[in-house]
Design a protein around this motif. Structure first.
Motif, PDB file in Angstrom:
ATOM      1  N   ASP A 118      -2.403 -10.498 -14.701  1.00  0.00           N
ATOM      2  CA  ASP A 118      -3.204 -11.139 -16.084  1.00  0.00           C
ATOM      3  C   ASP A 118      -3.980 -10.319 -16.420  1.00  0.00           C
ATOM      4  N   LEU A 119      -4.982 -10.208 -15.052  1.00  0.00           N
ATOM      5  CA  LEU A 119      -6.351  -9.587 -14.593  1.00  0.00           C
ATOM      6  C   LEU A 119      -6.143  -7.881 -15.140  1.00  0.00           C
ATOM      7  N   VAL A 120      -5.118  -7.470 -14.842  1.00  0.00           N
ATOM      8  CA  VAL A 120      -5.058  -5.853 -14.102  1.00  0.00           C
ATOM      9  C   VAL A 120      -4.878  -5.406 -15.906  1.00  0.00           C
ATOM     10  N   GLN A 121      -4.356  -6.376 -16.325  1.00  0.00           N
ATOM     11  CA  GLN A 121      -4.136  -5.830 -17.949  1.00  0.00           C
ATOM     12  C   GLN A 121      -5.381  -5.722 -18.834  1.00  0.00           C
ATOM     13  N   TRP A 122      -6.203  -7.259 -18.052  1.00  0.00           N
ATOM     14  CA  TRP A 122      -7.413  -7.278 -19.227  1.00  0.00           C
ATOM     15  C   TRP A 122      -8.448  -6.731 -18.861  1.00  0.00           C
ATOM     16  N   ILE A 123      -8.544  -6.126 -17.332  1.00  0.00           N
ATOM     17  CA  ILE A 123      -9.440  -5.310 -16.723  1.00  0.00           C
ATOM     18  C   ILE A 123      -9.372  -3.869 -17.359  1.00  0.00           C
ATOM     19  N   PHE A 124      -8.453  -2.787 -17.166  1.00  0.00           N
ATOM     20  CA  PHE A 124      -8.356  -1.503 -17.586  1.00  0.00           C
ATOM     21  C   PHE A 124      -7.658  -1.420 -19.068  1.00  0.00           C
ATOM     22  N   GLU A 125      -7.576  -2.694 -19.821  1.00  0.00           N
ATOM     23  CA  GLU A 125      -7.046  -2.717 -21.784  1.00  0.00           C
ATOM     24  C   GLU A 125      -6.315  -1.842 -21.503  1.00  0.00           C
ATOM     25  N   GLU A 126      -5.167  -1.955 -20.623  1.00  0.00           N
ATOM     26  CA  GLU A 126      -4.064  -0.575 -21.141  1.00  0.00           C
ATOM     27  C   GLU A 126      -2.521  -1.857 -20.277  1.00  0.00           C
ATOM     28  N   PRO A 127      -1.748  -1.506 -21.656  1.00  0.00           N
ATOM     29  CA  PRO A 127      -0.121  -2.332 -20.558  1.00  0.00           C
ATOM     30  C   PRO A 127       0.273  -1.246 -19.117  1.00  0.00           C
ATOM     31  N   VAL A 128       1.420  -1.936 -18.351  1.00  0.00           N
ATOM     32  CA  VAL A 128       1.804  -1.976 -17.363  1.00  0.00           C
ATOM     33  C   VAL A 128       2.695  -1.363 -18.085  1.00  0.00           C
ATOM     34  N   VAL A 129       3.217  -0.006 -17.609  1.00  0.00           N
ATOM     35  CA  VAL A 129       4.258   0.849 -18.167  1.00  0.00           C
ATOM     36  C   VAL A 129       6.039   0.707 -16.862  1.00  0.00           C
ATOM     37  N   ASP A 130       5.178   0.431 -15.493  1.00  0.00           N
ATOM     38  CA  ASP A 130       6.782   0.269 -14.961  1.00  0.00           C
ATOM     39  C   ASP A 130       5.682   0.061 -13.504  1.00  0.00           C
ATOM     40  N   PHE A 131       6.396  -0.329 -12.846  1.00  0.00           N
ATOM     41  CA  PHE A 131       6.552  -1.410 -11.342  1.00  0.00           C
ATOM     42  C   PHE A 131       7.553  -1.334 -10.525  1.00  0.00           C
ATOM     43  N   GLU A 132       7.510  -1.316  -9.442  1.00  0.00           N
ATOM     44  CA  GLU A 132       8.256  -1.391  -8.322  1.00  0.00           C
ATOM     45  C   GLU A 132       8.130  -2.698  -7.535  1.00  0.00           C
ATOM     46  N   ILE A 133       9.130  -3.618  -7.203  1.00  0.00           N
ATOM     47  CA  ILE A 133       8.953  -5.167  -6.372  1.00  0.00           C
ATOM     48  C   ILE A 133       9.990  -5.250  -5.483  1.00  0.00           C
ATOM     49  N   GLN A 134       9.299  -5.376  -3.901  1.00  0.00           N
ATOM     50  CA  GLN A 134      10.520  -6.316  -3.366  1.00  0.00           C
ATOM     51  C   GLN A 134       8.874  -7.723  -3.199  1.00  0.00           C
ATOM     52  N   GLY A 135      10.463  -8.546  -2.919  1.00  0.00           N
ATOM     53  CA  GLY A 135      10.096  -9.854  -2.602  1.00  0.00           C
ATOM     54  C   GLY A 135      11.967 -10.571  -1.929  1.00  0.00           C
ATOM     55  N   SER A 136      10.855 -11.966  -1.149  1.00  0.00           N
ATOM     56  CA  SER A 136      11.237 -12.496  -0.393  1.00  0.00           C
ATOM     57  C   SER A 136      11.969 -14.201  -0.159  1.00  0.00           C
ATOM     58  N   CYS A 137      12.649 -14.670  -0.470  1.00  0.00           N
ATOM     59  CA  CYS A 137      13.022 -16.143   0.045  1.00  0.00           C
ATOM     60  C   CYS A 137      12.997 -17.053   0.803  1.00  0.00           C
ATOM     61  N   LEU A 138      11.712 -17.083   1.293  1.00  0.00           N
ATOM     62  CA  LEU A 138      11.663 -17.935   2.559  1.00  0.00           C
ATOM     63  C   LEU A 138      11.777 -19.327   2.921  1.00  0.00           C
ATOM     64  N   ILE A 139      11.414 -20.226   1.933  1.00  0.00           N
ATOM     65  CA  ILE A 139      10.947 -21.893   1.553  1.00  0.00           C
ATOM     66  C   ILE A 139      11.707 -22.006   0.649  1.00  0.00           C
ATOM     67  N   GLN A 140      11.712 -21.568  -0.554  1.00  0.00           N
ATOM     68  CA  GLN A 140      12.515 -22.034  -1.804  1.00  0.00           C
ATOM     69  C   GLN A 140      13.130 -21.311  -1.866  1.00  0.00           C
ATOM     70  N   PRO A 141      13.883 -21.621  -3.456  1.00  0.00           N
ATOM     71  CA  PRO A 141      15.252 -21.011  -3.811  1.00  0.00           C
ATOM     72  C   PRO A 141      14.424 -19.866  -4.398  1.00  0.00           C
ATOM     73  N   THR A 142      13.202 -20.056  -5.605  1.00  0.00           N
ATOM     74  CA  THR A 142      12.524 -19.134  -6.040  1.00  0.00           C
ATOM     75  C   THR A 142      11.691 -18.163  -4.134  1.00  0.00           C
ATOM     76  N   THR A 143      11.427 -16.890  -5.249  1.00  0.00           N
ATOM     77  CA  THR A 143      10.596 -15.867  -4.203  1.00  0.00           C
ATOM     78  C   THR A 143       9.165 -16.773  -3.676  1.00  0.00           C
ATOM     79  N   ASP A 144       9.050 -16.260  -2.616  1.00  0.00           N
ATOM     80  CA  ASP A 144       7.721 -16.808  -1.831  1.00  0.00           C
ATOM     81  C   ASP A 144       6.551 -16.069  -1.715  1.00  0.00           C
ATOM     82  N   ASP A 145       6.710 -14.796  -1.027  1.00  0.00           N
ATOM     83  CA  ASP A 145       6.624 -13.422  -1.111  1.00  0.00           C
ATOM     84  C   ASP A 145       6.924 -12.848  -2.064  1.00  0.00           C
TER      85      ASP A 145
END
Length: 308
Positions: A167-194
């Protein structure tokens, strides 16, 4: 006459919302409501207000409500009040799904009822400073890391922390996200923790977001790299250091800046009340909050495809 406010969901965070409303000069906290009536009674007794056994009992007694329930209950509670034309501030994320978020926006619009979402970091002076100094940005890194706690762990770290930064990024720069790369891990919970995310905005600006709820200590900062300077901000202490490039030795200088700390939740509560009084325009719309949630859902989907 003061506006009559109430809070639905008075667990850890909801109690703070109730306290801020009670302390406001132009509002009066009339009551609280919680899934656990015993909890509602406890908080109501501490604040000297009424404990409502169920949300239906609040109609006719309130001019606005804050919904600070579990994420899964956001839609049901916010929908009820919006359909009864009671203005709502719902905690982030706006709802459990973006589909529900869009539906809440439609209900609010059709009933001409004020509706906003608690993306509290918009009221953090450290990010207002970033918005004012964004010109010439070539790269931004945001870090929001914390030790594990069961509170907030009913959703992924993307829904809990990353959504703030999206939310902050799109508010600060006043433009949308057009692409992304992501890495994540589930360590404690079944959903992503990191998670670590690299965003690309429409202008080509690259932004890295690191979020975790499984680190030994709390880390809150950002680093903005510009053509001739780098701004490092500790967003918890509001302390900034700016490295400016010089053409002669030592080729740089460090300028320290202290931004006076403010109570972001009190600012958020006040802003909503001023909007209700017709003295301000909503800083955060339901549609903006829903767009941030849509981006989270895309990231969750990409992680699930990878089996992360």
């Amino acid at each position: 006459m003061k506006l009559r406010g109430a809070v639905v969901g008075v667990g850890y965070l909801g109690q703070f919302h109730a306290q801020k409303i009670k302390a406001h000069a132009e509002a009066r906290l009339v009551g609280v409501c919680d899934y656990s009536f015993e909890q509602a009674q406890k908080v109501a007794s501490e604040l000297g207000v009424q404990a409502f056994a169920k949300k239906e009992d609040m109609i006719g007694h309130v001019d606005f409500v804050h919904v600070v329930t579990s994420t899964q209950a956001h839609y049901e509670v916010a929908e009820f009040f919006l359909k009864n034309k009671v203005p709502v501030l719902v905690e982030k994320p706006i709802a459990a799904t973006s589909e529900q978020g869009h539906r809440l926006c439609e209900i609010a619009e059709s009933n001409r009822t004020l509706f906003t979402v608690g993306h509290i970091e918009r009221f953090n002076p450290a990010f207002e400073y970033l918005k004012k100094n964004k010109q010439g940005a070539t790269y931004l890194e945001i870090n929001r890391l914390a030790p594990f706690r069961i509170r907030g762990a009913d959703v992924s770290v993307l829904h809990d922390l990353t959504i703030h930064d999206l939310d902050l990024v799109q508010w600060i720069f006043e433009e949308p996200v057009v692409d992304f790369e992501i890495q994540g891990s589930c360590l404690i919970q079944p959903t992503t923790d990191d998670v670590s995310v690299r965003l690309k905005l429409k202008s080509g600006l690259q932004i890295t977001i690191n979020n975790s709820r499984v680190t030994p200590q709390i880390i809150r900062n950002y680093r903005l790299v510009k053509k001739d300077e780098v701004i490092y901000m500790n967003t918890a202490t509001q302390e900034a250091e700016t490295l400016k490039v010089l053409v002669v030795e030592p080729f740089h200088e460090i300028i320290k800046t202290h931004i006076p700390k403010q109570d972001a939740l009190a600012l958020e509560v006040n802003h909503f009340i001023q909007c209700l009084l017709g003295k301000a325009t909503l800083a955060i719309t339901g549609l903006e909050a829903t767009r941030a949630l849509e981006l989270v859902e895309k990231m969750v989907q990409r992680l699930s495809i990878r089996g992360a």
